[in-house]
Enzyme design. Structure first.
Site, PDB file in Angstrom:
ATOM      1  N   MET A  23     -31.834  48.996 -13.400  1.00 39.19           N
ATOM      2  CA  MET A  23     -31.720  48.391 -14.728  1.00 39.19           C
ATOM      3  C   MET A  23     -31.283  46.925 -14.596  1.00 39.19           C
ATOM      4  O   MET A  23     -30.761  46.340 -15.547  1.00 39.19           O
ATOM      5  CB  MET A  23     -30.726  49.193 -15.576  1.00 39.19           C
ATOM      6  N   GLY A  29     -25.061  46.836  -3.779  1.00 38.94           N
ATOM      7  CA  GLY A  29     -25.427  48.260  -3.776  1.00 38.94           C
ATOM      8  C   GLY A  29     -26.931  48.423  -3.929  1.00 38.94           C
ATOM      9  O   GLY A  29     -27.575  49.155  -3.169  1.00 38.94           O
ATOM     10  N   HIS A  30     -27.511  47.700  -4.909  1.00 43.08           N
ATOM     11  CA  HIS A  30     -28.967  47.762  -5.089  1.00 43.08           C
ATOM     12  C   HIS A  30     -29.678  47.204  -3.846  1.00 43.08           C
ATOM     13  O   HIS A  30     -30.723  47.718  -3.436  1.00 43.08           O
ATOM     14  CB  HIS A  30     -29.413  46.912  -6.286  1.00 43.08           C
ATOM     15  N   GLN A  54     -31.513  55.990 -22.620  1.00 36.71           N
ATOM     16  CA  GLN A  54     -30.432  56.637 -21.878  1.00 36.71           C
ATOM     17  C   GLN A  54     -29.051  56.115 -22.259  1.00 36.71           C
ATOM     18  O   GLN A  54     -28.050  56.493 -21.643  1.00 36.71           O
ATOM     19  CB  GLN A  54     -30.669  56.548 -20.373  1.00 36.71           C
ATOM     20  N   GLY A 139     -29.497  55.820  -5.607  1.00 39.36           N
ATOM     21  CA  GLY A 139     -28.171  55.777  -4.997  1.00 39.36           C
ATOM     22  C   GLY A 139     -27.374  57.048  -5.259  1.00 39.36           C
ATOM     23  O   GLY A 139     -27.514  57.678  -6.309  1.00 39.36           O
ATOM     24  N   ASP A 142     -24.669  57.637  -8.553  1.00 37.13           N
ATOM     25  CA  ASP A 142     -24.949  58.477  -9.724  1.00 37.13           C
ATOM     26  C   ASP A 142     -25.456  59.813  -9.200  1.00 37.13           C
ATOM     27  O   ASP A 142     -26.654  60.089  -9.199  1.00 37.13           O
ATOM     28  CB  ASP A 142     -25.988  57.797 -10.614  1.00 37.13           C
ATOM     29  N   SER A 178     -22.935  47.748 -11.742  1.00 35.67           N
ATOM     30  CA  SER A 178     -23.226  46.574 -12.580  1.00 35.67           C
ATOM     31  C   SER A 178     -22.169  46.418 -13.675  1.00 35.67           C
ATOM     32  O   SER A 178     -22.022  45.346 -14.245  1.00 35.67           O
ATOM     33  CB  SER A 178     -24.607  46.720 -13.216  1.00 35.67           C
TER      34      SER A 178
HETATM   35  O1  PAF Z   1     -29.611  54.316 -12.131  1.00 43.55           O
HETATM   36  C1  PAF Z   1     -30.193  53.532 -12.905  1.00 43.55           C
HETATM   37  O2  PAF Z   1     -30.086  52.301 -12.783  1.00 43.55           O
HETATM   38  C2  PAF Z   1     -31.036  54.104 -14.022  1.00 43.55           C
HETATM   39  O3  PAF Z   1     -30.487  55.275 -14.519  1.00 43.55           O
HETATM   40  C3  PAF Z   1     -32.503  54.298 -13.649  1.00 43.55           C
HETATM   41  C4  PAF Z   1     -32.660  55.351 -12.564  1.00 43.55           C
HETATM   42  C5  PAF Z   1     -33.103  52.993 -13.194  1.00 43.55           C
HETATM   43  C6  PAF Z   1     -33.298  54.780 -14.868  1.00 43.55           C
HETATM   44  O4  PAF Z   1     -33.206  53.879 -15.939  1.00 43.55           O
END
Ligand code: PAF
Length: 262
Positions: A23, A29-30, A54, A139, A142, A178
């Protein structure tokens, strides 16, 4: 220069091996997910889409950091081939076919965030349909999200391999997120109680440690069985402690395999 793909039509002209959905508001981390993706395949696509479906909390959605220019640089530095930053209409062109998250989707994160997992699975499925990758990376931070995505891929028999990437932490132990930029100085200090509590070996001691920090409000703490996501039993092979709570009104999550060191 990294390519920025802004529409589903432009995306359809290309093929990618490995997909890293995000997102945005990218951090180290990303970048670790993108680096892992690059080890798995040559052409790596990172998507950046803040999915309204979400976010049950509209304030959280409004405050979600948007940093596209910086994200492009970080994605490129980590080895991404392209970034896909679609519009809402590209992701949801017509009536939305919602994916239900099932019983596990109503526990823990799902209990506190009604509809969150259904919205998350709906966008992940939609992005998978658009990108059609061989491999997708998520990751472990979550952990419930990762569990539900693996379950969806299995149930829908999607030909995509899901690879989990370990949590990346700040040097003081805070799991990277984030949302961390929204913590003030005192909140940043309070947040350390989460990773500190995860160094303990029992739920009772973890609870005690968490209770020592008045700046932290616990939502849930549980030791789950990694295979079922239900509370662990003496038969559970792999157990994991999962925690969520708030500091400064910012929701923070963390987890750790039980018996794991560091
Ligand atoms: O983990 C996230 O950043 C979000 O939940 C994802 C998997 C990109 C879905 O919007």
């Amino acid at each position: 220069m990294i390519e920025l793909i802004k529409s589903a039509d432009d995306l359809a002209r290309q093929k990618f091996d490995v997909f890293v959905p995000t997102m945005g508001a990218l951090h180290a981390g990303h970048q670790s997910l993108i680096k892992l993706a690059k080890e798995k395949g040559d052409r790596v696509l990172v998507s950046i889409f803040v999915n309204p479906l979400q976010f049950e909390n509209k304030d959280d959605l409004a405050k979600y950091p948007k940093t596209l220019d910086a994200d492009l640089k970080l994605a490129e530095a980590a080895g991404a081939t392209a970034v896909f930053a679609p519009s809402y209409e590209d992701v949801y062109p017509g009536e939305i076919t919602k994916i239900e998250a099932g019983a596990i989707g109503n526990l823990y994160e799902g209990a506190s965030r009604a509809g969150h997992f259904s919205g998350m699975l709906t966008v992940v499925k939609r992005l998978f349909d658009l990108v059609q990758p061989k491999i997708a990376i998520f990751g472990e931070k979550d952990f419930q999200q990762l569990f539900l995505i693996k379950q969806m891929v299995k149930e829908l028999k999607l030909p995509i391999e899901i690879i989990a990437a370990p949590i990346i932490r700040e040097s003081d132990g805070l799991a990277m997120s984030s949302r961390n930029v929204r913590l003030d100085e005192a909140g940043r200090k309070s947040s350390l109680i989460i990773s500190k509590s995860l160094n303990e070996n029992s739920i009772t001691v973890m609870q005690k440690v968490l209770a020592t920090e008045p700046g932290f409000t616990l939502d849930y703490l549980e030791i789950i069985d990694e295979d079922t996501f239900l509370p662990a039993t003496s038969d559970s092979k792999n157990k994991r402690a999962i925690i969520a709570g708030w500091v400064n009104g910012v929701r923070l999550l963390d987890n750790k395999r039980m018996g794991a060191t560091a």
